[in-house]
Design a protein around this motif. Structure first.
Motif, mmCIF file in Angstrom:
data_model
loop_
_atom_site.group_PDB
_atom_site.id
_atom_site.type_symbol
_atom_site.label_atom_id
_atom_site.label_comp_id
_atom_site.label_asym_id
_atom_site.label_seq_id
_atom_site.Cartn_x
_atom_site.Cartn_y
_atom_site.Cartn_z
ATOM 1 N N ILE A 46 0.837 -1.200 0.000
ATOM 2 C CA ILE A 46 0.000 0.000 0.000
ATOM 3 C C ILE A 46 0.871 1.248 0.000
ATOM 4 O O ILE A 46 0.578 2.236 -0.680
ATOM 5 N N LEU A 47 2.003 1.189 0.754
ATOM 6 C CA LEU A 47 2.947 2.320 0.776
ATOM 7 C C LEU A 47 3.466 2.604 -0.626
ATOM 8 O O LEU A 47 3.512 3.766 -1.071
ATOM 9 N N LEU A 48 3.846 1.544 -1.355
ATOM 10 C CA LEU A 48 4.356 1.729 -2.717
ATOM 11 C C LEU A 48 3.292 2.344 -3.620
ATOM 12 O O LEU A 48 3.579 3.271 -4.394
ATOM 13 N N ILE A 49 2.043 1.842 -3.516
ATOM 14 C CA ILE A 49 0.979 2.355 -4.391
ATOM 15 C C ILE A 49 0.702 3.814 -4.074
ATOM 16 O O ILE A 49 0.517 4.642 -4.978
ATOM 17 N N LEU A 50 0.705 4.158 -2.763
ATOM 18 C CA LEU A 50 0.436 5.550 -2.375
ATOM 19 C C LEU A 50 1.528 6.474 -2.881
ATOM 20 O O LEU A 50 1.257 7.594 -3.329
ATOM 21 N N ALA A 51 2.797 6.026 -2.825
ATOM 22 C CA ALA A 51 3.891 6.922 -3.177
ATOM 23 C C ALA A 51 4.029 7.071 -4.686
ATOM 24 O O ALA A 51 4.292 8.166 -5.179
ATOM 25 N N PHE A 52 3.856 5.987 -5.435
ATOM 26 C CA PHE A 52 4.146 6.035 -6.867
ATOM 27 C C PHE A 52 2.911 6.244 -7.721
ATOM 28 O O PHE A 52 2.996 6.147 -8.944
ATOM 29 N N GLY A 53 1.752 6.515 -7.085
ATOM 30 C CA GLY A 53 0.565 6.797 -7.869
ATOM 31 C C GLY A 53 0.008 5.529 -8.483
ATOM 32 O O GLY A 53 0.567 4.447 -8.356
ATOM 33 N N SER A 54 -1.138 5.664 -9.136
ATOM 34 C CA SER A 54 -1.826 4.486 -9.638
ATOM 35 C C SER A 54 -1.759 4.460 -11.163
ATOM 36 O O SER A 54 -2.312 5.312 -11.844
ATOM 37 N N ASP A 55 -1.063 3.443 -11.671
ATOM 38 C CA ASP A 55 -1.065 3.188 -13.097
ATOM 39 C C ASP A 55 -2.156 2.161 -13.340
ATOM 40 O O ASP A 55 -2.082 1.042 -12.851
ATOM 41 N N PHE A 56 -3.196 2.533 -14.078
ATOM 42 C CA PHE A 56 -4.475 1.828 -14.024
ATOM 43 C C PHE A 56 -4.376 0.368 -14.467
ATOM 44 O O PHE A 56 -4.747 -0.548 -13.758
ATOM 45 N N LEU A 57 -3.811 0.128 -15.675
ATOM 46 C CA LEU A 57 -3.749 -1.241 -16.199
ATOM 47 C C LEU A 57 -2.930 -2.145 -15.279
ATOM 48 O O LEU A 57 -3.283 -3.285 -15.007
ATOM 49 N N HIS A 58 -1.822 -1.610 -14.780
ATOM 50 C CA HIS A 58 -0.960 -2.350 -13.874
ATOM 51 C C HIS A 58 -1.735 -2.777 -12.625
ATOM 52 O O HIS A 58 -1.630 -3.917 -12.168
ATOM 53 N N LEU A 59 -2.550 -1.841 -12.091
ATOM 54 C CA LEU A 59 -3.319 -2.143 -10.889
ATOM 55 C C LEU A 59 -4.314 -3.257 -11.144
ATOM 56 O O LEU A 59 -4.507 -4.139 -10.300
#
Lengths: 142, 176
Positions: A46-59
Motif C-alpha cells: 500500500i505504501l508503494l501504491i500511495l507513493a508512486f501513484g496508480s497506473d491503471f492497467l498495472h493495478l
C-alpha cells in the motif's frame, strides 16, 4: 508525490516487507503471527501504491493476482486442516506432524504452515480491498 | 498501571466524543485514530504485544483508507434538527448509562484486583500449551491449535468481506 517521498519509500518498503516475513515465520516463537505479519506485508504494498501513484492497467493485473493468491491460500489452510482427519487421530485441525523441540524455528508441527498461509491470505485480502477502492475511484473519475 | 490505563481510557472517551461532534469529517477521522492508538498503548501496558502489533498496523491502514475516502467525498457533516425524537433518544442513552454505572458499582465489590486472577479455562491453556502444541508463543498455540475453528472462521470472514467489496465496487464502476 515528490522525489523525497519516492526515494524514502524505495528505501523503506523492502525493509517493511522483510519485517512482515519475519513476523510470519517466527509466529510460533515471538509475538506476532499470520494476521499481524500479513497486514504488515499488505502495508508495504500500500505504501508503494500511495507513493508512486496508480497506473491503471498495472493495478488491474495486480488485483487479479492478489485475488487468486487470497483464494488459493484459504483453500490450502482448509486442506491442511482436513489432512488432520485423514492421518493420526481423525481430528479436524489435528496437529499430526512431529513437534520437534520447542523454541526452534522448525518446530510445533503444522503451526508455522498455518501461519504462512494465513499470512498470505490476510495480505492478499487487505491489498485486494485497497486496490478495489483505488480502481473504483479511477473508473468513476474517467 | 491502573491509573495509567484510566487516564488513557479517559483520552479515548474524549476522542470518541469529539469524533461524534466534529463539524469537519477529516478531524473526526483523526479523532477516531486517537481511540485506536490509545488502545495500542493499553495492550502494551497489559502485556499483550500480539494484539498491539495487529492493532497498530490495522489502525494505520484503516486511517489511510478513511482519510482517502473523506478527501474524495464531502468534508462537511450533514446535520439534522434537534427535535422531540432526539430528546427521547438522548434521555434513553443517559438512562442506560446510569443503569450500567449502577450495575458496575454493585459488581465492583466482588471483583478481584486487576491481574490477580486468571480464568479456569486460561489456566488449562497455560499449563499444557507448550507440551501439547510445541509452540513457545502461547497465543499462536491457542489461535491455531486449540481454537483452530475460530481462526478458520476469521479467515473466512475476511474472504467474504473481500468478495462483497469486489462485487459492489465492480458493478457500480461498470455502470458509471
Amino acid at each position: 508525490m515528490t522525489v523525497i517521498v519516492k526515494k524514502t519509500t524505495q528505501l523503506i518498503a523492502g525493509i517493511i516487507f522483510l519485517y512482515g516475513i519475519y513476523i510470519i515465520l517466527h509466529g510460533h516463537l515471538t509475538p506476532g503471527g499470520g494476521f499481524a505479519g500479513g497486514v504488515i506485508l499488505a502495508g508495504s504494498f500500500i505504501l508503494l501504491i500511495l507513493a508512486f501513484g496508480s497506473d491503471f492497467l498495472h493495478l488491474l493485473r495486480e488485483e487479479r493476482g492478489s485475488t487468486l493468491y487470497e483464494n488459493l491460500a484459504i483453500l490450502i489452510v482448509l486442506f491442511l486442516a482436513l489432512s488432520g482427519l485423514l492421518a493420526g487421530a481423525n481430528i479436524f485441525f489435528g496437529n499430526w506432524l512431529p513437534h520437534g523441540t520447542p523454541g526452534e524455528l522448525l518446530s510445533a508441527g503444522f503451526l508455522p504452515l498455518y501461519n504462512i498461509f494465513v499470512g498470505i491470505e490476510v495480505a492478499a485480502s487487505i491489498l485486494t480491498i485497497f486496490l478495489a477502492l483505488v480502481i473504483f475511484k479511477e473508473e468513476v473519475m474517467k | 498501571m491502573e491509573l495509567a490505563i484510566s487516564v488513557i481510557a479517559g483520552f479515548m472517551i474524549l476522542g470518541a466524543i469529539y469524533a461524534i461532534h466534529a463539524r469537519d469529517l477529516l478531524s473526526a477521522v483523526i479523532a477516531c485514530g486517537i481511540v485506536g492508538y490509545s488502545l495500542v498503548i493499553c495492550f502494551l501496558l497489559l502485556k499483550a504485544p500480539d494484539l498491539a502489533i495487529v492493532q497498530i498496523v490495522v489502525e494505520t491502514i484503516t486511517l489511510i483508507i478513511m482519510v482517502a475516502v473523506v478527501l474524495d467525498s464531502s468534508r462537511e457533516e450533514a446535520y439534522g434538527k434537534f427535535d422531540r425524537r432526539a430528546w427521547i433518544t438522548a434521555g434513553t442513552a443517559v438512562a442506560i448509562l446510569f443503569a450500567l454505572f449502577w450495575f458496575m458499582w454493585m459488581a465492583s465489590a466482588d471483583l478481584s484486583p486487576l491481574g490477580d486472577d486468571t480464568l479456569r479455562m486460561a489456566n488449562a491453556y497455560i499449563d499444557g500449551a507448550v507440551e501439547s502444541t510445541g509452540s513457545v508463543n502461547l497465543v499462536t498455540g491457542v489461535v491455531f491449535d486449540f481454537r483452530g475453528y475460530d481462526t478458520l472462521g476469521e479467515a473466512t470472514v475476511l474472504v467474504t468481506a473481500v468478495l462483497g467489496v469486489l462485487t459492489i465496487l465492480r458493478i457500480r464502476g461498470r455502470k458509471g
